[in-house]
Design an enzyme around this catalytic site. Structure first.
Site, PDB file in Angstrom:
ATOM      1  CG  PHE B 129      -1.974   1.088   1.117  1.00 17.04           C
ATOM      2  CD1 PHE B 129      -3.004   1.001   0.197  1.00 17.04           C
ATOM      3  CD2 PHE B 129      -1.893   2.213   1.910  1.00 17.04           C
ATOM      4  CE1 PHE B 129      -3.947   2.013   0.081  1.00 17.04           C
ATOM      5  CE2 PHE B 129      -2.832   3.239   1.799  1.00 17.04           C
ATOM      6  CZ  PHE B 129      -3.866   3.131   0.887  1.00 17.04           C
ATOM      7  CG  ASP B 199      -0.302  -2.088   6.901  1.00 13.94           C
ATOM      8  OD1 ASP B 199      -1.347  -2.338   7.531  1.00 13.94           O
ATOM      9  OD2 ASP B 199      -0.192  -1.101   6.137  1.00 13.94           O
ATOM     10  CE1 TYR B 224      -9.707   3.337   6.133  1.00  9.87           C
ATOM     11  CE2 TYR B 224      -8.653   4.491   7.940  1.00  9.87           C
ATOM     12  CZ  TYR B 224      -8.659   4.107   6.625  1.00  9.87           C
ATOM     13  OH  TYR B 224      -7.641   4.484   5.780  1.00  9.87           O
ATOM     14  CE  LYS B 225      -7.673  -0.318   4.912  1.00 14.90           C
ATOM     15  NZ  LYS B 225      -8.275   0.421   3.802  1.00 14.90           N
ATOM     16  NE  ARG B 393      -9.938  -2.707  -2.729  1.00  9.76           N
ATOM     17  CZ  ARG B 393      -9.412  -2.045  -1.691  1.00  9.76           C
ATOM     18  NH1 ARG B 393      -8.200  -2.343  -1.249  1.00  9.76           N
ATOM     19  NH2 ARG B 393     -10.079  -1.080  -1.108  1.00  9.76           N
TER      20      ARG B 393
END
Lengths: 434, 434
Positions: B129, B199, B224-225, B393
Site C-alpha cells: 500500500f 501492516d 476503519y476496514k 476489488r
C-alpha cells in the site's frame, strides 16, 4: 465590584447571547475551557448525522458525496480567519504533538539546507508545555541539534545567538498565562537568522493572533481548548506561504500526496497545504471540531478594520480583570497573581499561587482546586517544582462565561477558604488526571 | 451453485445472526468493507453518549470518571485477542501511517544500534500500500537507509541479504488480496538478521493473525476496514514484548510519557505500551472504534483451542469461494482472477481484472465498478499501471454478508455485462475518490 456591577456588565455585554450556543451542565461554573472546551449545542446532532447518515447510509461514497476528503482544508479555512492566516494555508489534522513534529522537522531542515553548519540550536522556554519540549528533544537528538531552554521570558532575545536555527514558543504559556509578543520575538528571531515555531494551543479562539502580519514561520495548535472541538479533537498546522513549497514532511503519508488515489509507489507532495496531512483523518472527531469552530466564528470576531477577535478579546480581558479584582478584594493576602496584570501580556486565563510560603510548598493549591470543583467551580491545578510554585489555573472563555459567573466563582473561593473546606481529606488525595 | 444453494448455506451459517449487529442501507450489497466497514447498530447511541453525557456533562472530569485516559489501552486489549497479541501489548491510536512511522523508526534504530554498519536496507513490495512505501521512503532518506522494492512475492526470500535491516510487508495485499505466510517470512527475515514490520490493515478482523506465535517484531493496522470503527477511525500499534522496553519513540508526545501529568520538562517513556502513544487521542472517534471491535468479538472468533478467528475465517473463505465460482460460471471468460485460489494465500477479498487484453488496457474495470455501484453493489476500483492491470476489488466481511448477497451481486454483474450498462458515459467519468 458588586454582584450588581457584574450583572450590569452582563447586561451591556454584546456577546451575552453566545452562551446559548453551548450546553453547560447545571450547577457548573466552567473555568477550564483552556483544558477542554464546552460542548456546542449543535454538536450532538451534527455528529449523529455524520455517524448515522454519512457513514451508516453513505458508506464509502461519503468521501465524495459528503466531502469528507475536504474536511481538513474546509475546517482549516474557518480557523485561518481566527489566527490571521490566509485561505488554504491551514489544515485541521492529527494531534498538536504530531503537527509540532512536522513543522519543527521542516524548520530544522531549512537550517540543515542553509549551509550554516553551526546553526543547530532550538531555543524554547523551560516552562513551555512539556509535549513541545519532548518532541523537540527527540528531533534534536535524532538530527544533531541542541535544545536550549531559557528560564525567563526576558532572557529570550539574548538567547538568539548565531547558533539558533529555531525559536519554538507557545504563544500563551499554559502554566502562567503569559502571552508573548509574537511580532517582536519573530522579528528578533529573524534578525538572528532563526525561524519561529508558534504553538497556539492557548491562543486560537482565545486571543488575537496575526500570523501573517507578524511574519511568523510555522504554527500549530489545539482543537479541544478554546475552539470547543471535543475531547482529543484534531489539531491544526499552518506554514507561512514563503515556506510552503519547500515544506519537507517527515510523516509522508498518502493524504499528503499530490495524487493519493493514483496509488503510485513514490511520494510526491501535494502542491499546497494538503502536504501537511499524513494518514486518513478521523472524520467523526473532525465533524465535532467544525461545530466548535463555528461557535467562535458566530461571535463575528472581526472589528470594523477586519481585525480578528476584537469583541472576544475585549470581553476576555474584562472577565479576567474582574476575576483578579474580586480575588484580591475578597481573599486579600491569600494568593499571588502569576498571570501578568498588563493586558498586552495576558492570555485568556488567570493563574494564582498561594501567597503564604508554607502553603505554597504544601497541598493547599491542589486542595482548593478540588474543593472548588466539588462546589461546581471547575478550574485545574498544575504542579510546580523547586523553581516554580504550584498553580491554581482558571481559563475564561468569553463565548460562554458571564460576569455573574465570575462573581459566583469568587464567592465559592471565599466559602472554601473561610470554612477551610480545602483541608478535608477527600480534597487532598491526588487523582490520575487533574 | 444456485440461489437455493446460497440460501441453504445461509441457513446453515452459524454466524448469520451477526448481521443484526449492523445497520446496512436498503438496496445495498456492500462489498467494500475492506475500504470502510459498515456501521454497527450500537455506534450511534454510544457516540451520542460520549458527546452529550461524557463530554457535555462530564467535561474535563471525564478523563477520569469516564476512563477516557484508558481508551487506547482498553481498545488495544480487545484488539489483541484478534491478532494473537498478549494483553497490554496493543494501543489503538493515531493513523496507520503515523503508527508505521513509529515502528519502522524503532526497527531501524535497532539496526543502527546493532554495530552492523552495512545493515541499512528496508525491503518491501512495490505493490505494498503506497502510504507504507511513502513513510519508508521518508525514513530511509532521513536515516541513510535504502528502500528495496521486490516485484513478486516469490522474490522476497532472496532479497533478504545481509544488508537488510527490516522486512516491511502488508500481510494481505490491498490490490491483489494475496496473504503472506507471516510465520515463514518472519523466520526467513530473522535468519537473515532482519526484523519484521507487518501492516495488518487488511488482516485484523478479517483473517487469523498470530503475531506472537509467528514471533513477529512490529505490527500496525487500520481501524476503519474490517474492524468497523468508522471513517478515519484510529489505527493500532503492536510491538513484540522483547522489543518493548527499548522501543524508541520518535513521536515523543506527552501521552507516551511515564508521568504525563507531572509536566516535567524531559521525556521519560512510559514503562509499557503507553510509550507508543504520542498526543491527546480523539475520544469520540475512539468510542466508535470500540463499538466496531465489539462486533468482531461478538462473533466469538475463537475455536475450541483458543485459536482466534476460526468461524469468521471459515465463512470468509466460503463466501469468496462462492463468489469466484459464480463469477466464473456466470461471466465466463470475462475476468481473470487476481486473488489466489489457494485458501492459504487468500485474504478476505476477491480481485478481478478484465480478461480481454483491450478491455484490460481501457476503462472497462472502472466503468463496471461504477455500474455495479449504481445498482447498489458497492465494490471499488484500483488503477493499474504499465506492469499491473486495473483491478475490480471486492471485500467480503463475514460478519454482515450472506451467501445470498453473493448470489445477487453476481446477478448484477451478469446484468451489467449483458446489457452493456458499463458503456454508459456516466460510468466512465472518474471521481476524485473511488
Amino acid at each position: 465590584m458588586t454582584l450588581d456591577d457584574c450583572r450590569a456588565l452582563d447586561h451591556a455585554d454584546p456577546l451575552r447571547e453566545l452562551r446559548d450556543l453551548f450546553t453547560l451542565p447545571d450547577g457548573v461554573i466552567y473555568l477550564d475551557g483552556n483544558s477542554l472546551g464546552v460542548m456546542p449545542t449543535a454538536t450532538p446532532a451534527r455528529v449523529a448525522d455524520v455517524v448515522a447518515q454519512e457513514w451508516g447510509n453513505g458508506l464509502i461514497r461519503s468521501w465524495n458525496t459528503a466531502s469528507w476528503i475536504d474536511m481538513p482544508q474546509r475546517l482549516g479555512n474557518k480557523l485561518a480567519r481566527l489566527i490571521g492566516a490566509a485561505p488554504d494555508e491551514v489544515m485541521c489534522t492529527d494531534s498538536t504533538s504530531i503537527n509540532l513534529y512536522k513543522v519543527l522537522f521542516a524548520a530544522m531542515s531549512q537550517a540543515i539546507d542553509s549551509g550554516e553548519p553551526q546553526r543547530r540550536t532550538v531555543v524554547s522556554e523551560r516552562s513551555n508545555f512539556p509535549t513541545d519540549l519532548y518532541i523537540a528533544e527527540s528531533l534534536c537528538r535524532e538530527r544533531g541539534f541542541t535544545l536550549k531552554l531559557v528560564e525567563r521570558v526576558e532572557d529570550i532575545p539574548a538567547a538568539l545567538t548565531p547558533e539558533v536555527a529555531v525559536l519554538m514558543l507557545t504563544h500563551v504559556n499554559y502554566r502562567t498565562g503569559v502571552m508573548h509578543d509574537m511580532a517582536a520575538l519573530t522579528e528578533a528571531a529573524h534578525a538572528a537568522g532563526a525561524l519561529t515555531v508558534w504553538d497556539l494551543a492557548h491562543s486560537a479562539g482565545a486571543v488575537p493572533v496575526k500570523l501573517n502580519a507578524c511574519n511568523a514561520d510555522f504554527a500549530i495548535g489545539c482543537g479541544y481548548k478554546y475552539l470547543n472541538g471535543g475531547p482529543g479533537a484534531p489539531a491544526f498546522v499552518w506554514v507561512n506561504a514563503r515556506h510552503a513549497s519547500r515544506f519537507e514532511q517527515p510523516l509522508s503519508g498518502w493524504f499528503g500526496h499530490a495524487a493519493p488515489f493514483a496509488f503510485t509507489p513514490h511520494y510526491q507532495p501535494a502542491p499546497g497545504a494538503a502536504r501537511y496531512l499524513c494518514g486518513t483523518q478521523p472524520i467523526i472527531s473532525l465533524s465535532a471540531l467544525e461545530c466548535g469552530l463555528d461557535t467562535v466564528l458566530a461571535a463575528e470576531p472581526f472589528n470594523a478594520d477586519g481585525e480578528p477577535m476584537s469583541a472576544l478579546r475585549i470581553k476576555s480581558l474584562a472577565l479576567t480583570d474582574a476575576f483578579i479584582a474580586l480575588i484580591e478584594a475578597r481573599c486579600p493576602g491569600r494568593f499571588t497573581l502569576v498571570t501578568p496584570r498588563e493586558h498586552g501580556q495576558r492570555g485568556s486565563q488567570v493563574c494564582l499561587a498561594m501567597a503564604d510560603a508554607a502553603e505554597a510548598q504544601g497541598n493547599a493549591a491542589y486542595a482548593i482546586v478540588q474543593a472548588l470543583i466539588a462546589r461546581g467551580v471547575i478550574g485545574d491545578f498544575r504542579a510546580g517544582d523547586a523553581q516554580t510554585p504550584h498553580i491554581l489555573r482558571f481559563g475564561f472563555t468569553p463565548l460562554y462565561l458571564s460576569f455573574e459567573d465570575v462573581w459566583h466563582s469568587v464567592e465559592h473561593f471565599v466559602q472554601v477558604l473561610e470554612k477551610e473546606e480545602w483541608r478535608r481529606p477527600e480534597f487532598n488525595q491526588k487523582n490520575a488526571v487533574t
